[in-house]
Scaffold this active site. Structure first.
Site, short mmCIF file in Angstrom:
data_model
loop_
_atom_site.label_atom_id
_atom_site.label_comp_id
_atom_site.label_asym_id
_atom_site.label_seq_id
_atom_site.Cartn_x
_atom_site.Cartn_y
_atom_site.Cartn_z
N ARG A 16 -1.74 -8.13 13.01
CA ARG A 16 -2.13 -7.20 12.16
C ARG A 16 -2.97 -7.69 10.92
O ARG A 16 -4.18 -6.92 10.37
CB ARG A 16 -0.85 -6.28 11.88
CG ARG A 16 -0.41 -5.27 12.94
CD ARG A 16 1.01 -4.92 12.26
NE ARG A 16 1.25 -4.41 11.47
CZ ARG A 16 2.26 -4.48 10.55
NH1 ARG A 16 3.38 -4.84 10.97
NH2 ARG A 16 2.21 -3.63 9.22
N LYS A 27 0.77 -1.19 0.06
CA LYS A 27 -0.05 -0.04 0.10
C LYS A 27 0.86 1.19 -0.18
O LYS A 27 0.71 2.24 -0.76
CB LYS A 27 -0.81 0.04 1.44
CG LYS A 27 -2.46 -0.22 1.08
CD LYS A 27 -3.02 -0.15 2.32
CE LYS A 27 -2.42 -0.73 3.79
NZ LYS A 27 -2.15 -0.06 4.95
N ARG A 87 -10.20 2.56 8.48
CA ARG A 87 -9.81 0.94 8.72
C ARG A 87 -11.08 0.33 9.65
O ARG A 87 -11.07 -0.79 9.79
CB ARG A 87 -8.90 0.82 9.67
CG ARG A 87 -7.30 0.81 8.81
CD ARG A 87 -6.14 1.12 9.73
NE ARG A 87 -5.12 0.21 9.44
CZ ARG A 87 -3.91 0.49 8.97
NH1 ARG A 87 -3.73 1.80 8.73
NH2 ARG A 87 -2.90 -0.26 9.01
N ARG A 111 10.87 -6.72 5.23
CA ARG A 111 10.86 -5.20 5.60
C ARG A 111 11.36 -4.93 6.91
O ARG A 111 12.10 -3.95 7.12
CB ARG A 111 9.50 -4.74 5.28
CG ARG A 111 9.64 -3.17 5.90
CD ARG A 111 8.09 -2.77 5.58
NE ARG A 111 7.10 -2.84 6.34
CZ ARG A 111 5.78 -2.57 6.45
NH1 ARG A 111 5.31 -1.71 5.28
NH2 ARG A 111 4.97 -2.65 7.34
N ARG A 156 11.06 -1.88 11.74
CA ARG A 156 9.80 -1.21 12.13
C ARG A 156 9.29 -2.14 13.26
O ARG A 156 9.28 -3.24 13.11
CB ARG A 156 8.55 -1.33 11.02
CG ARG A 156 8.15 0.29 10.69
CD ARG A 156 7.42 0.03 9.55
NE ARG A 156 5.73 -0.52 10.26
CZ ARG A 156 4.69 -0.17 9.41
NH1 ARG A 156 4.77 0.20 8.28
NH2 ARG A 156 3.69 -0.48 10.12
P1 AMP Z 1 0.41 1.24 8.50
O1 AMP Z 1 1.53 2.11 8.26
O2 AMP Z 1 -1.11 1.79 7.89
O3 AMP Z 1 0.78 -0.13 8.32
O4 AMP Z 1 -0.33 1.70 10.16
C1 AMP Z 1 0.65 1.31 11.04
C2 AMP Z 1 -0.14 1.19 12.57
O5 AMP Z 1 -0.73 2.58 12.87
C3 AMP Z 1 -1.43 0.35 12.44
O6 AMP Z 1 -1.12 -1.12 12.87
C4 AMP Z 1 -2.23 0.81 13.70
O7 AMP Z 1 -1.67 0.64 14.84
C5 AMP Z 1 -1.95 2.47 13.44
N1 AMP Z 1 -3.18 3.16 12.44
C6 AMP Z 1 -2.75 3.50 11.17
N2 AMP Z 1 -3.98 3.99 10.60
C7 AMP Z 1 -4.82 3.73 11.47
C8 AMP Z 1 -6.18 3.95 11.38
N3 AMP Z 1 -6.89 4.48 10.47
N4 AMP Z 1 -7.04 3.55 12.43
C9 AMP Z 1 -6.44 3.05 13.62
N5 AMP Z 1 -5.18 2.86 13.73
C10 AMP Z 1 -4.12 3.13 12.57
#
Ligand code: AMP
Length: 197
Positions: free
Chosen positions: A142, A11, A86, A125, A131
């Site tokens: 996740r 993504k 989400r 990654r 990370r």
């Molecule tokens: P990502 O980089 O999109 O994988 O997001 C990393 C982490 O940030 C996720 O696993 C959540 O803990 C948090 N996060 C990102 N976007 C959201 C969202 N829309 N709602 C809740 N938590 C989020």
């Protein structure tokens, strides 16, 4: 537009490429949270507890952050949201935010990916980026949270007639080309205008 897909579907990479091509800002809630974590802000400290466990940050924190970001001037002519909404509640909140700004979503793109492949990608990654939420246990959590809370949102957007699905497997450039073709083939004047620039 919104880009959806399970963790590891590519993504972030694809969002950056597509937003660049369309000339709109790439807004990643995960990246905004990570920036706050590294800057040690209150928001970062609060969000980090959830992120480290692979859980979603509560809507009360996330929604306010998105409302603020979408209200900034660079998003006035369009934006690509990556990682939001989400949850169903976030879908409703995004509708409210966009109505308040006098606009609406044109497209929601779901990048699909095979589970074993995304776990393998995320473990790779982890070696490169380090990370903290890329350990195998947190990755599996996740993916579960995505399947339970986020995957069902595609039906909402499919019912609205704005969902496109794109296969996320294969080389990065191939997937970007697929995404642009999928957007280009849709009958939205806005998308046509932007892609042809
Ligand atoms: P990502 O980089 O999109 O994988 O997001 C990393 C982490 O940030 C996720 O696993 C959540 O803990 C948090 N996060 C990102 N976007 C959201 C969202 N829309 N709602 C809740 N938590 C989020």
């Amino acid at each position: 537009m919104v880009l959806m897909g399970p963790p590891g579907a590519g993504k972030g990479t694809q969002a950056a490429a597509v937003a660049g091509r369309l000339g709109i800002p790439h807004i990643s809630t995960g990246e905004i949270f990570r920036a706050n974590v590294s800057e040690g802000t209150d928001l970062g400290r609060e969000a980090n507890r959830y992120m480290d466990a692979g859980e979603y940050v509560p809507d009360s924190i996330t929604n306010a952050m998105v409302a603020d970001r979408l209200g900034q001037s660079d998003a006035a002519n369009g934006f690509l949201l990556d990682g939001y909404p989400r949850t169903l509640e976030q879908v409703g909140e995004l509708d409210r935010i966009l109505t308040g700004l006098g606009t609406r979503l044109d497209r929601v793109v779901e990048i699909t990916a095979d589970t074993d492949e995304v776990v393998a990608r995320l473990l790779k990654r982890a070696e490169i980026e380090g990370r903290p939420d890329d350990t195998e246990e947190v990755i599996r959590r996740r993916l579960e949270v995505y399947a339970a809370q986020t995957e069902p949102l595609v039906h909402v957007y499919a019912d609205r007639g704005i969902l496109v699905r794109v296969d996320g497997m294969g080389a990065v450039d191939e997937v970007t080309a697929r995404l642009l073709t999928a957007l280009d083939s849709l009958p939205t004047a806005w998308v046509h205008r932007r892609v042809q620039r």
